[in-house]
Design a protein around this motif. Structure first.
Motif, mmCIF file in Angstrom:
data_model
loop_
_atom_site.group_PDB
_atom_site.id
_atom_site.type_symbol
_atom_site.label_atom_id
_atom_site.label_comp_id
_atom_site.label_asym_id
_atom_site.label_seq_id
_atom_site.Cartn_x
_atom_site.Cartn_y
_atom_site.Cartn_z
ATOM 1 N N ALA A 97 14.063 2.028 -4.411
ATOM 2 C CA ALA A 97 12.640 1.914 -4.719
ATOM 3 C C ALA A 97 11.757 2.384 -3.561
ATOM 4 O O ALA A 97 10.843 3.183 -3.774
ATOM 5 C CB ALA A 97 12.306 0.465 -5.068
ATOM 6 N N ALA A 98 12.024 1.910 -2.358
ATOM 7 C CA ALA A 98 11.099 2.156 -1.249
ATOM 8 C C ALA A 98 10.999 3.643 -0.918
ATOM 9 O O ALA A 98 12.003 4.341 -0.810
ATOM 10 C CB ALA A 98 11.546 1.386 -0.010
ATOM 11 N N ALA A 99 9.770 4.116 -0.752
ATOM 12 C CA ALA A 99 9.535 5.535 -0.476
ATOM 13 C C ALA A 99 9.243 5.802 0.985
ATOM 14 O O ALA A 99 9.086 6.950 1.379
ATOM 15 C CB ALA A 99 8.383 6.047 -1.334
ATOM 16 N N MET A 158 0.819 -1.204 0.000
ATOM 17 C CA MET A 158 0.000 0.000 0.000
ATOM 18 C C MET A 158 0.856 1.258 0.000
ATOM 19 O O MET A 158 0.380 2.325 -0.374
ATOM 20 C CB MET A 158 -0.901 0.022 1.226
ATOM 21 N N ILE A 183 4.008 3.472 -1.421
ATOM 22 C CA ILE A 183 4.568 3.561 -2.762
ATOM 23 C C ILE A 183 5.899 2.813 -2.774
ATOM 24 O O ILE A 183 6.846 3.196 -2.096
ATOM 25 C CB ILE A 183 4.738 5.037 -3.175
ATOM 26 N N HIS A 184 5.935 1.697 -3.506
ATOM 27 C CA HIS A 184 7.153 0.903 -3.647
ATOM 28 C C HIS A 184 7.593 0.247 -2.341
ATOM 29 O O HIS A 184 8.771 -0.054 -2.173
ATOM 30 C CB HIS A 184 8.296 1.743 -4.204
#
Lengths: 333, 333, 333
Positions: free
Chosen positions: A88-90, A72, A74-75
């Motif tokens: 990638a992970a925000a 859920m 973003i990334h």
């Protein structure tokens, strides 16, 4: 109750009170007990039964819940400390976890074992790291080494069926599975049965002995409760006079975290599929338990699972009832 | 009510009572009617309206619901009987379905047609197989051959607009769609309109006749209600004096389950897109119905769908209201 | 209240009343205020905090909510007008949105900027298009240019900490981020701080000036409230005597919608990561705010985010409390 993480944190009397509360809520529903209360559910690992049973449990008590999983954000969620987040992970768990926690009156977290380091998993390092970010009452929905909701439901299931505590023989048997699975359920199960005062026998092939930390902790519980905890690789010996066989696959502990070595070791163990002949010298009313999901024809045969010994369905239903008691005590005091 | 699966299981009086209850709940909300009650929703096929309308329906009555789809289990759910589960799926419906059912006071299941065998789909074999695993009140949320919630909502929609039952002309028309779609909606629709006492005309191109089983069942209903059920391929004839055109695409029944043959057959049928000229000899107030989702410019033109004939939005809203009545009767008696 | 879309639609007194209501609901819970009420939540863009905080908000007030995202429809939702839908998408927003709306007493919609045309995004064309399909009270859960729920929570957070309104210095600073992000948060934030009567300074590198439409609107608000709105590229100047630094990345406005040019421009701006030295000439008690999710080590350093200046967690918790007030006022009047 501020934390439901490990049955060992509770006395046998406290467990008894929870089980009585579960029984009472089943007999006399309290559909407004938790009105306006919110349970936040964070699933860092997949779930079907746990998600459904927690949502249903809150609903039956008049409260509500919401579900968050990393996809859920973003990334996804970053978990490593001190990292420059240019990948990638925000979002980092250091923000996500306390924020999600702050929307609920209690929180449940699921995070399966990473199975890289046995020491880390035995110390439940990832879950403890997540738990340190939460300042509301917290429920362990399965971590690397704990699955207390399953164990409370299992305890209730045996009480419901009047399986003897003192002098009840409880066999926790390793079973075949194509993949290496975590230690959480076997560790929690052996602890639960020992606390209940049962004679616990862990049955497993070479290389799959439960770690001494787990066995020692269970033995300490057995000394208090009047039970016992032993280990064997001999199926006949284990099953002699058994009241319960609880099947569960787990990782090689000899080659923990070594996927290929584990695979090579388990390939030889296809016959660890619970079947009728296993029960030859067990008690006539010996029951079959499993936490589900279970692979039919792999962990246990259809004829056992569909036969009169199997109590996996009431066992699964007790997940909801046991959790209702935990939530009621946590949120209503 | 223990099962809501097929309008044909109910008398016209029983349907009338449900529709009255729906109306009453709309006028006089009962936000505590189902307090503490839980509805479990199992979606083996995708959903938007059905999921939203069931969740909203439970919420309006003070109860709650939870949603399960196969992707929540590790690697999905196995459905085949007697299989050795050494592949991807880690759980079998024989465990998943009764466990999910046991967390709710009632259950809804959706499982679209597999469209391999017309006989299996007409017998609703997959849904009946799932239903046999459930021992709480069960709602069919669309199976291979049934969509009773849609049909109850459709019935209500026509009542709301005072479309005549006796001597009301109801045209169920096949429409173009790029993919072969299930028979559930047309089968339920023709049954519903026949039970309501309408003169039902099924309009479709060659190769797309509804199976005789469906037509015969609807004709039997019409004999009781004083309606009629006929079939034609002639659009002008069908639409003559029509009160309602209900558009829906479905599979070729001539080449059922044969994707390529079906594709070849439907490619010629692009002009089966409902448009203004279709209404030439219909009643001036002839309405357009569709269960949604609908492909604009394919099944129906924008001018019809956005025009005054279209009642697809109140029809969709009635899903929630009809389901509130079903849930109320099922769970409160 | 029929629409919660833009703080500018409300007087300062109306905002004050909402914030008082939020405070009251926190002190004196009303777990039955919205019983039987349903909130429909449509997420056309991803969400964690917004989804969780809205579900929790409804639950605390005794209501319920359901969540819809396009992947629940078969092959997603079509948004283009007048199209022949013979491609992947099986449903158009012209049906999906009003239907989902009709199941709730109020609706929340999230739809991020498409970032193709600055004019379209500034006019919030996509959200307004969606909003025109809804005839129940509507909440903007972040559109191309608005995020009013975030701004109401931010206002509350400053009130909670007694950050001065009149003569309070509020720095909205651009920050580095590997991807081009929407203008919704900066636009809403500058408007909120100006309405609150603060001296707002927008700090950003060349090419990232907020569009004049946004600045002019904020300046108009400042004239009413006694605040001010200025822009600078000089960090020292901006931070002089600041009470608040609110960090947020946004797209290049010079090359809006041009991904490559934006990328080239931002690559030089890695030092726009808020760190301790930024606070040299700010007030000793200058606080750090961010709407989350935040990339650690990219937008802000760990030592600022984990230090005493950071109020991002109470800020996030206030999302739920602010939304409870909005929902209470919308649905109970």
């Amino acid at each position: 109750m501020n934390r439901f993480n490990d049955l060992a944190d509770f006395s046998r009397e406290e467990i008894g009170a929870l089980l009585e509360l579960a029984e009472r809520l089943q007999q006399q529903p309290e559909p407004r007990a938790l009105e306006g209360k919110v349970l936040s559910l964070l699933f860092l690992s997949p779930s079907l039964r746990t998600l459904a049973s927690f949502q249903a449990a809150m609903g039956r008590l008049g409260g509500s819940s919401f579900v968050i999983s990393p996809d859920m954000s973003i990334h996804g969620l970053e978990t490593r400390p001190g990292i420059v987040m240019d990948g990638a992970a925000a979002e980092h768990i250091r923000e996500a976890v306390p924020v999600i926690a702050s929307y609920g009156d209690a929180m449940g977290i699921r995070a399966f074992a990473e199975r890289r380091s046995l020491q880390d998993d035995l110390a439940d390092r990832e879950f403890e790291n997540l738990a340190s970010l939460v300042d509301v009452p917290l429920i362990n929905m399965e971590s690397a080494i704990q699955h207390p909701c399953q164990s409370l439901a299992d305890w209730k299931t045996m009480d419901d069926l009047e399986v003897p505590a003192q002098n009840g023989r409880f066999v926790l048997s390793w079973a075949f599975h194509p993949r290496a699975l975590p230690l959480a359920v076997p560790a929690s199960t052996v602890q639960m049965a020992a606390m209940r005062g049962m004679d616990v026998v862990v049955l497993n092939p070479p290389g799959f002995d439960l770690p001494e930390t787990i066995m020692d902790k269970a033995r300490a519980a057995a000394r208090v409760s009047g039970g016992s905890v032993t280990q064997t690789g001999d199926r006949r010996e284990a099953m002699e006079g058994a009241h319960i066989i609880y099947a569960k696959s787990w990782s090689s502990t000899q080659y923990y975290g070594d996927r290929l070595a584990d695979q090579a070791q388990r390939e030889e163990l296809l016959d660890w599929c619970v079947d009728d002949p296993w029960f030859e010298n067990a008690r006539a009313d010996c029951r079959f338990m499993h936490c589900l999901p279970v692979r039919r024809g792999v962990v246990v045969t259809d004829r056992v699972l569909d036969g009169p010994r199997s109590i996996v369905l009431p066992e699964a239903r007790n997940r909801m009832l046991a959790q209702m008691a935990v939530l009621h005590q946590m949120l209503q005091g």
